[in-house]
Design an enzyme around this catalytic site. Sequence first.
Site, PDB file in Angstrom:
ATOM      1  CG  HIS A 173      -1.976   1.085   1.150  1.00 28.00           C
ATOM      2  ND1 HIS A 173      -3.327   0.836   1.228  1.00 28.00           N
ATOM      3  CD2 HIS A 173      -1.872   2.420   0.979  1.00 28.00           C
ATOM      4  CE1 HIS A 173      -3.998   1.960   1.119  1.00 28.00           C
ATOM      5  NE2 HIS A 173      -3.131   2.948   0.971  1.00 28.00           N
ATOM      6  CG  HIS A 201      -7.673   4.082   0.182  1.00 28.41           C
ATOM      7  ND1 HIS A 201      -7.234   3.571  -1.005  1.00 28.41           N
ATOM      8  CD2 HIS A 201      -6.592   4.677   0.770  1.00 28.41           C
ATOM      9  CE1 HIS A 201      -5.939   3.846  -1.143  1.00 28.41           C
ATOM     10  NE2 HIS A 201      -5.529   4.506  -0.081  1.00 28.41           N
ATOM     11  CD  GLU A 222      -7.415   6.836   5.087  1.00 30.46           C
ATOM     12  OE1 GLU A 222      -8.060   6.818   4.014  1.00 30.46           O
ATOM     13  OE2 GLU A 222      -6.226   7.222   5.152  1.00 30.46           O
ATOM     14  CG  ASP A 280      -1.296   5.670   2.809  1.00 30.70           C
ATOM     15  OD1 ASP A 280      -1.585   5.320   1.654  1.00 30.70           O
ATOM     16  OD2 ASP A 280      -2.127   6.223   3.575  1.00 30.70           O
ATOM     17  CG  ASP A 281       0.431   8.842   0.736  1.00 31.25           C
ATOM     18  OD1 ASP A 281       0.375   8.796  -0.493  1.00 31.25           O
ATOM     19  OD2 ASP A 281      -0.523   8.533   1.474  1.00 31.25           O
TER      20      ASP A 281
HETATM   21  N1  HPA Z   1      -6.554   7.839   1.858  1.00 34.46           N
HETATM   22  C1  HPA Z   1      -7.233   8.202   0.769  1.00 34.46           C
HETATM   23  N2  HPA Z   1      -6.629   8.607  -0.330  1.00 34.46           N
HETATM   24  C2  HPA Z   1      -5.301   8.636  -0.359  1.00 34.46           C
HETATM   25  C3  HPA Z   1      -4.548   8.265   0.743  1.00 34.46           C
HETATM   26  C4  HPA Z   1      -5.219   7.835   1.904  1.00 34.46           C
HETATM   27  O1  HPA Z   1      -4.619   7.469   2.939  1.00 34.46           O
HETATM   28  N3  HPA Z   1      -3.240   8.403   0.407  1.00 34.46           N
HETATM   29  C5  HPA Z   1      -3.215   8.856  -0.863  1.00 34.46           C
HETATM   30  N4  HPA Z   1      -4.463   8.996  -1.332  1.00 34.46           N
HETATM   31 ZN    ZN Z   2      -3.563   4.987   0.683  1.00 35.00          ZN
END
Ligand code: HPA
Ligand code: ZN
Length: 350
Positions: free
Chosen positions: A25, A225, A228, A306-307
């Site tokens: 991810h 997703h 969250e 994630d990022d």
């Molecule tokens: N959530 C939703 N969209 C996203 C995310 C996330 O954590 N990271 C990059 N785009």
């Molecule tokens: Zn993500």
Amino acid sequence: MPESGAQRRASWLEELEARPKAELHLHLRGAIPREFLSDRVRRYPPAQALESAPPNQLARLRRQPAIARILAASDPAEELDGLFRFDSLDQFLAAYFFTVFFVREIDDFRGLVIGLREHLLAQNITYAEVTVSIPEYLQQGLPLEGILEVLGEDPPARPKVRWIVDLVRNYGPDAAERLLERLLPLLPPTVAGLTLGGAEHLYPPQQFERVYALAREAGLGTTVHAGEALGPESVWHALDTLRVERIGHGVRAIEDPSLVSHLAEREIPLEICPTSNVRTGVYRSMEAHPVRELYEAGVPMSISTDDPTFFGISLAEELAGLRSLGFTTGEIDGLASGAFAFAFDAEAAA
Ligand code: HPA
Ligand code: ZN
């Protein structure tokens, strides 16, 4: 002299860094190299770059203080640090989205992919499933054929990259379906799956039933997703309506014990990104994160960043951080090696 606790932890982190890992991810633009972004905000002055944004998007972006500062700066590269400070998912998503305006040519897109491969190689991530938000690049005027040509490149050397197409829920279910129909006949074999990122609370999973039926029929791996920004009902919809094989995040499943048991019994893996969840305010601290509770309940999981550019974390650090939540080194080793088994492309991961 015997090794101190700090030395032991340091050498174990080095060991985690050195070993072959899988990450499932990870967003392509979430791994944008800082130098690449600095270079592009100098090359494409931000006020001009944002001219391609529709007026409602532009207003939303300008409302973010960090973006407003970048727009006003004489050297925008000097103001980039602020982009990586946010305290809500909406603020993060705005910062993340802002970066697409600096991907203006196919060569910029290719630069992102080159940066990603360097990022993976430096961390010994030998297999990665990387989410690519196609509609955002199309909005930038990049040709779909050019995007798919870059995504179709499959160098034999590790890291092996497989792509997960993100149809970006904020464009709505009809646009997602139309884009998927257009994509399906063109997808290279390096595309292994489908997801939806973006604002879950505005576009919950159940709106996308037809999109996922199409993807499943076409043989794509499916994840979304969910759980969250929204609670367990969103994860239930991901499972029952979209029938996904994995869940991106999914952590708020913890709010419904029957859902936690269901995930464990059906062996549905969660792609858990602890630092992301804390940095975007889903949980107020690492101590409040439910990853340990989910693990103890037997929910399968892989750990991801994630990022990483936005959250300032490497995969090894993310894994090592689980120690403070009560995971043993043996359990963390198991999570690190276990991620390969949840890959959508088992052959490429092996
Ligand atoms: N959530 C939703 N969209 C996203 C995310 C996330 O954590 N990271 C990059 N785009
Ligand atoms: Zn993500």
